[in-house]
Motif scaffolding. Structure first.
Motif, PDB file in Angstrom:
ATOM      1  N   GLY A  36       0.775  -1.306  -0.016  1.00  0.00           N
ATOM      2  CA  GLY A  36      -0.204  -0.260   0.066  1.00  0.00           C
ATOM      3  C   GLY A  36       0.876   1.395  -0.002  1.00  0.00           C
ATOM      4  N   GLN A  38       2.214   2.726   2.553  1.00  0.00           N
ATOM      5  CA  GLN A  38       2.104   3.804   3.504  1.00  0.00           C
ATOM      6  C   GLN A  38       3.499   3.969   4.526  1.00  0.00           C
ATOM      7  OE1 GLN A  38      -0.547   5.623   3.753  1.00  0.00           O
ATOM      8  NE2 GLN A  38      -0.704   4.819   1.770  1.00  0.00           N
ATOM      9  N   ALA A 105      -2.782   2.856  12.768  1.00  0.00           N
ATOM     10  CA  ALA A 105      -2.871   4.146  12.227  1.00  0.00           C
ATOM     11  C   ALA A 105      -4.177   4.905  12.310  1.00  0.00           C
ATOM     12  CB  ALA A 105      -2.341   4.054  11.019  1.00  0.00           C
TER      13      ALA A 105
HETATM   14  C1  LIG Z   1       1.053   8.278  10.165  1.00  0.00           C
HETATM   15  C2  LIG Z   1       1.603   6.898  10.321  1.00  0.00           C
HETATM   16  C3  LIG Z   1       1.054   6.262  11.379  1.00  0.00           C
HETATM   17  C4  LIG Z   1       1.012   4.733  11.397  1.00  0.00           C
HETATM   18  N1  LIG Z   1       0.517   4.117  12.409  1.00  0.00           N
HETATM   19  C5  LIG Z   1       0.869   2.739  12.728  1.00  0.00           C
HETATM   20  C6  LIG Z   1       0.343   2.097  13.900  1.00  0.00           C
HETATM   21  O1  LIG Z   1      -0.308   2.633  14.753  1.00  0.00           O
HETATM   22  N2  LIG Z   1       0.366   0.601  13.803  1.00  0.00           N
HETATM   23  C7  LIG Z   1       1.106   0.071  12.795  1.00  0.00           C
HETATM   24  O2  LIG Z   1       1.216  -1.114  12.944  1.00  0.00           O
HETATM   25  N3  LIG Z   1       1.587   0.756  11.708  1.00  0.00           N
HETATM   26  C8  LIG Z   1       1.377   2.031  11.508  1.00  0.00           C
HETATM   27  N4  LIG Z   1       1.956   2.816  10.262  1.00  0.00           N
HETATM   28  C9  LIG Z   1       2.813   1.947   9.440  1.00  0.00           C
HETATM   29  C10 LIG Z   1       2.320   1.521   8.034  1.00  0.00           C
HETATM   30  O3  LIG Z   1       2.145   2.724   7.253  1.00  0.00           O
HETATM   31  C11 LIG Z   1       1.118   0.732   8.235  1.00  0.00           C
HETATM   32  O4  LIG Z   1       1.231  -0.186   9.269  1.00  0.00           O
HETATM   33  C12 LIG Z   1       0.839  -0.062   6.749  1.00  0.00           C
HETATM   34  O5  LIG Z   1      -0.070  -1.286   7.182  1.00  0.00           O
HETATM   35  C13 LIG Z   1       1.945  -0.427   5.967  1.00  0.00           C
HETATM   36  O6  LIG Z   1       1.495  -1.267   4.806  1.00  0.00           O
HETATM   37  P1  LIG Z   1       1.832  -0.956   3.470  1.00  0.00           P
HETATM   38  O7  LIG Z   1       1.348  -2.079   2.461  1.00  0.00           O
HETATM   39  O8  LIG Z   1       1.350   0.371   2.891  1.00  0.00           O
HETATM   40  O9  LIG Z   1       3.390  -1.023   3.544  1.00  0.00           O
HETATM   41  P2  LIG Z   1       4.411  -0.569   2.334  1.00  0.00           P
HETATM   42  O10 LIG Z   1       4.757   0.669   2.509  1.00  0.00           O
HETATM   43  O11 LIG Z   1       3.902  -1.024   1.020  1.00  0.00           O
HETATM   44  O12 LIG Z   1       5.557  -1.725   2.752  1.00  0.00           O
HETATM   45  C14 LIG Z   1       6.357  -1.509   3.837  1.00  0.00           C
HETATM   46  C15 LIG Z   1       7.563  -2.309   3.676  1.00  0.00           C
HETATM   47  O13 LIG Z   1       7.205  -3.778   3.531  1.00  0.00           O
HETATM   48  C16 LIG Z   1       7.643  -4.131   2.431  1.00  0.00           C
HETATM   49  N5  LIG Z   1       6.483  -5.160   1.775  1.00  0.00           N
HETATM   50  C17 LIG Z   1       5.232  -4.613   1.503  1.00  0.00           C
HETATM   51  N6  LIG Z   1       4.558  -5.715   1.083  1.00  0.00           N
HETATM   52  C18 LIG Z   1       5.587  -6.799   0.969  1.00  0.00           C
HETATM   53  C19 LIG Z   1       5.529  -8.186   0.385  1.00  0.00           C
HETATM   54  N7  LIG Z   1       4.200  -8.813   0.219  1.00  0.00           N
HETATM   55  N8  LIG Z   1       6.379  -9.055   0.655  1.00  0.00           N
HETATM   56  C20 LIG Z   1       7.779  -8.513   1.200  1.00  0.00           C
HETATM   57  N9  LIG Z   1       7.765  -7.280   1.533  1.00  0.00           N
HETATM   58  C21 LIG Z   1       6.608  -6.396   1.441  1.00  0.00           C
HETATM   59  C22 LIG Z   1       8.017  -3.127   1.654  1.00  0.00           C
HETATM   60  O14 LIG Z   1       9.056  -3.097   0.744  1.00  0.00           O
HETATM   61  C23 LIG Z   1       8.222  -2.158   2.742  1.00  0.00           C
HETATM   62  O15 LIG Z   1       9.654  -2.125   2.997  1.00  0.00           O
HETATM   63  C24 LIG Z   1       1.719   4.055  10.346  1.00  0.00           C
HETATM   64  C25 LIG Z   1       2.178   4.793   9.264  1.00  0.00           C
HETATM   65  C26 LIG Z   1       1.927   6.244   9.113  1.00  0.00           C
HETATM   66  C27 LIG Z   1       2.519   6.876   7.871  1.00  0.00           C
END
Ligand SMILES: Cc1cc2nc3c(=O)[nH]c(=O)nc-3n(C[C@H](O)[C@H](O)[C@H](O)COP(=O)(O)OP(=O)(O)OC[C@H]3O[C@@H](n4cnc5c(N)ncnc54)[C@H](O)[C@@H]3O)c2cc1C
Ligand code: SF4
Length: 334
Positions: A36, A38, A105
């Motif tokens: 995603g 994030q 988050a």
């Molecule tokens: C303001 C803010 C608040 C947040 N608060 C929280 C919170 O309270 N609790 C919490 O747990 N998190 C929090 N987060 C962290 C995080 O953004 C989220 O947890 C979100 O779930 C990350 O998922 P994503 O798919 O967007 O990650 P991405 O950014 O897409 O990936 C995150 C990491 O994982 C790797 N990755 C992603 N998918 C895979 C895969 N399938 N296989 C191997 N590697 C992979 C990527 O390369 C990267 O290094 C917060 C983020 C922000 C910006």
């Protein structure tokens, strides 16, 4: 003219797992996986990390959704946190995970963020995120573990030069449910347990899990053993939304009458990995949830903890969380 641009990268958007594995294998360390985005976009937009290529996994339908598997369930790594929180199977059998996903988050981040991304995200130590040359970034010092270091959020267990903690809320719930992680690479599939998947700084100070370049986390499997157990999830943070845990507890209890037959107590934001409170579990198993047993289990929760200058508050907080978790564990998670 705008000169301060985010450095360019090639964007790949595969629509099959085979395509993604081929790209991840060929690009190796130069290919940044994105679910995603994030966590990833922050690194790239802040210019603290750079990559030549982004592999966007969000178009791979096979990596999304929740399905029955071997008496338990399997959740595709690209399933969003909102979907995990609201899925009927997850809610009915593993309310603990639904509760943890629902406390990540903010709604907007949960709508975009994936379970896989949540599990694989990097630590939130503010020094490291700010781009300093600490141990985790390849340098030779820790800025948080100094008398003046701002270490209120940092570890009380398992530190080894680096005192950063896991930021993932779902990781702790999944560890309590004895989940395993399904990893694919060009050489095939392997399945590792949660304790094997998450690694501390004593194992590898530069990363938080076992994934190697070319690996993709494709799914999470939760066995049937903990389905419909008594659960409790609580996350303590400075704000009710949009904030990382200062400490969290994920509890799963198997009861026979009031006697605890089996227990998992896992705390988040206490160590670099989901941290299982085995002494407290032992104090509980085989006994009824009496005040005396609960006090003993809570009293042992911080066994082996080492505090830093500004995080001593985590000790009584952890003991209180354990007390509340054992007392409060019920048919739903909170
Ligand atoms: C303001 C803010 C608040 C947040 N608060 C929280 C919170 O309270 N609790 C919490 O747990 N998190 C929090 N987060 C962290 C995080 O953004 C989220 O947890 C979100 O779930 C990350 O998922 P994503 O798919 O967007 O990650 P991405 O950014 O897409 O990936 C995150 C990491 O994982 C790797 N990755 C992603 N998918 C895979 C895969 N399938 N296989 C191997 N590697 C992979 C990527 O390369 C990267 O290094 C917060 C983020 C922000 C910006
Ligand atoms: S706690 Fe870890 S990530 Fe933070 S400054 Fe120290 S070495 Fe770096």
């Amino acid at each position: 003219m705008l000169r301060d641009m985010m450095p360019r990268f090639d964007l790949y958007q595969p629509d099959s797992l085979e395509g993604a594995l081929d790209l991840a294998g060929r690009l190796g360390e130069n290919g940044w996986l994105v679910g995603g985005g994030q966590d990833s976009w922050d690194w790239l937009k802040n210019r603290t990390r750079h990559t030549g290529a982004v592999i966007d996994l969000s178009g791979i339908a096979a990596l999304k959704g929740v399905r029955e598997a071997n008496g338990g369930i399997e959740i595709g790594a690209l399933t969003t946190l909102t979907e995990v929180e609201n899925d009927p199977l997850v809610r009915e059998r593993y309310a603990l995970l639904a509760a943890a996903a629902g406390r990540v988050a903010s709604p907007q981040i949960r709508n975009a963020g994936t379970l896989g991304g949540n599990l694989c995200q990097d630590t939130r130590c503010w020094y490291y995120r700010g781009g300093v040359d600490c141990y985790r970034a390849g340098g030779n010092t820790c800025y948080a573990d100094t008398p003046e270091g701002q270490n209120r959020e940092h570890a009380i267990f398992g530190a080894s030069r680096c005192v950063a903690v896991t930021p993932s809320d779902t990781a702790n719930a999944l560890a309590a449910l004895d989940a395993s992680m399904v990893i694919h690479s060009r050489s095939g599939e392997r399945v590792v347990s949660a304790p094997e998947f998450f690694v501390g700084p004593d194992v590898n100070i530069r990363r938080m899990n076992v994934l190697e370049p070319g690996d993709i986390l494709t799914a999470v499997r939760i066995p049937g053993t903990w389905a419909r157990a008594h659960f409790y999830f609580e996350k303590v943070a400075d704000r009710a939304a949009w904030d990382f845990a200062l400490l969290s507890i994920s509890a799963a209890l198997r009861l026979e009458g009031e006697t605890v037959r089996d227990a998992r107590l896992v705390c988040g934001a206490a160590a670099c990995v989901p941290y299982r409170l085995t002494a407290s579990e032992r104090a509980l198993v085989g006994s009824a949830r009496s005040d005396e047993v609960i006090a003993k289990a809570a009293g042992q929760a911080a066994d082996g903890a080492t505090t830093l200058q500004f995080n001593q508050f985590k000790i009584p907080l952890l003991q209180n969380l354990v007390r509340r978790a054992i007392k409060g564990a019920g048919g739903s998670a909170t």
